[in-house]
Design a protein around this motif. Structure first.
Motif, PDB file in Angstrom:
ATOM      1  N   SER A  43      17.018  -3.408 -38.309  1.00 13.76           N
ATOM      2  CA  SER A  43      16.728  -2.343 -39.369  1.00 13.76           C
ATOM      3  C   SER A  43      16.597  -2.537 -40.751  1.00 13.76           C
ATOM      4  O   SER A  43      16.055  -2.243 -41.588  1.00 13.76           O
ATOM      5  CB  SER A  43      17.788  -1.134 -39.304  1.00 13.76           C
ATOM      6  N   TYR A 147      17.295   6.738 -34.585  1.00 16.48           N
ATOM      7  CA  TYR A 147      16.378   6.950 -36.142  1.00 16.48           C
ATOM      8  C   TYR A 147      16.483   8.507 -35.983  1.00 16.48           C
ATOM      9  O   TYR A 147      16.404   9.214 -37.013  1.00 16.48           O
ATOM     10  CB  TYR A 147      15.306   6.284 -36.193  1.00 16.48           C
ATOM     11  N   TYR A 238      20.136   5.646 -41.770  1.00 15.14           N
ATOM     12  CA  TYR A 238      20.017   4.845 -40.397  1.00 15.14           C
ATOM     13  C   TYR A 238      20.956   3.748 -40.538  1.00 15.14           C
ATOM     14  O   TYR A 238      21.592   3.407 -39.556  1.00 15.14           O
ATOM     15  CB  TYR A 238      18.554   4.605 -40.110  1.00 15.14           C
TER      16      TYR A 238
END
Length: 305
Positions: A43, A147, A238
């Motif tokens: 991420s 997410y 996130y």
């Protein structure tokens, strides 16, 4: 002595069963933390590039967007606290909660009203027990956040920052979560997500010495910011959720390893005490037998006389 030996044996069986459970939980946490680390690493590039895009738009235009402009007199601030749904993680939750309480006290000292948003059952239980008001809470996904979960958490926060404070909105958005540093170190930190501090964001997103490219914005820089900034908040939340999940699993692994080691030491101690009790019981039985034989021999000798 026999009763004491039975107590030791019963405790040894109980501690052995507990040791098996803690060992299994340690192994599960070890496997989960590796997966969580991979998600954090995956991420990070997206969050970095999105940060660069936001910086480019905000820094390359003269648009005074509400999400990048410091309010003159901020009166309300939202604090998002990330905890876990489950315990057995040492001081993981308590450290995050303490960091949130310090941040809340600091904001209140500045004259701001704090609106709390909580992720995780542990944080919700802490605030409910102390009868503190929670604007919104989110539970059920802290071990493996997605997410979609980040979007669900971000939606009310974005709505609050876009709403006027007179109508129940907020001027600032802060987040408190546990950063994963290593398997042995996890640190509870707080950061301000909005309004963006462009200098700090640019330093974070752009390597030293690199110059951001120039852009033309269509239909306008403000419309681009409207589209980018919610994604920026979602990506940041996130990443924080993933950091928190990895930290929680690492803390659980460390706590369960400590519990397993302590259980092993306790079993050794109880086994030693059980052996001593059995030895004392055997010694007492031998003494009774010898004493009985001696008494019988004395009685026989007396009758012969």
């Amino acid at each position: 002595m026999g009763a004491q030996l039975r107590v030791y044996k019963r405790r040894i069986r109980s501690v052995t069963a507990t040791k098996k459970i803690t060992k299994a939980m340690e192994m599960i946490a070890a496997s989960r933390v590796v997966k969580a680390q991979r998600k954090v690493a995956a991420s990070t590039p997206y969050a970095t590039e999105l940060t660069r895009a936001v910086t480019a738009v905000a820094g390359g235009s003269n648009t005074k967007h509400p999400l990048t402009t410091e309010p003159e007199n901020p009166t309300r601030a939202a604090v998002l606290l990330l905890t876990s749904d489950r315990g057995l993680a040492g001081a993981f939750n308590s450290n995050a909660i303490k960091a949130a309480e310090r941040l809340t006290a600091k904001l209140e000292a500045e004259g701001k009203e704090v609106v709390s948003y909580i992720v995780g059952r542990r944080g919700v239980a802490h605030y409910n027990f102390r009868e503190r008001k929670i604007a919104e809470s989110f539970t059920g996904f802290t071990d493996e956040p997605s997410y979609a979960d980040a979007k669900k958490v971000a939606a009310p926060l974005i709505e609050a920052i876009e709403t006027e404070t007179a109508e129940g909105g907020v001027d600032e958005l802060h987040i408190v979560y546990t950063e994963f540093v290593s398997m042995m170190t996890q640190t509870a930190i707080e950061a301000r997500l909005l309004p963006l501090s462009l200098d700090e964001v640019a330093a974070e997103a752009t390597p030293k010495g690199e110059i951001l490219p120039l852009f033309d914005f269509e239909p306008s820089a403000e419309d681009v910011l409207d589209a980018l900034l919610p994604r920026y908040v979602e990506s940041r939340i996130y990443n924080a959720l993933l950091q928190s999940a990895a930290s929680k699993h690492a803390a659980t692994r460390r706590a369960m390893k400590s519990a397993t080691d302590n259980a092993g030491e306790l079993i050794e101690t109880l086994t030693r005490l059980a052996n001593q009790a059995r030895q004392a019981e055997i010694t007492q039985e031998i003494s009774e037998i010898v004493g009985g034989a001696s008494a019988l021999a004395d009685a026989t000798a007396g009758s012969d006389r």
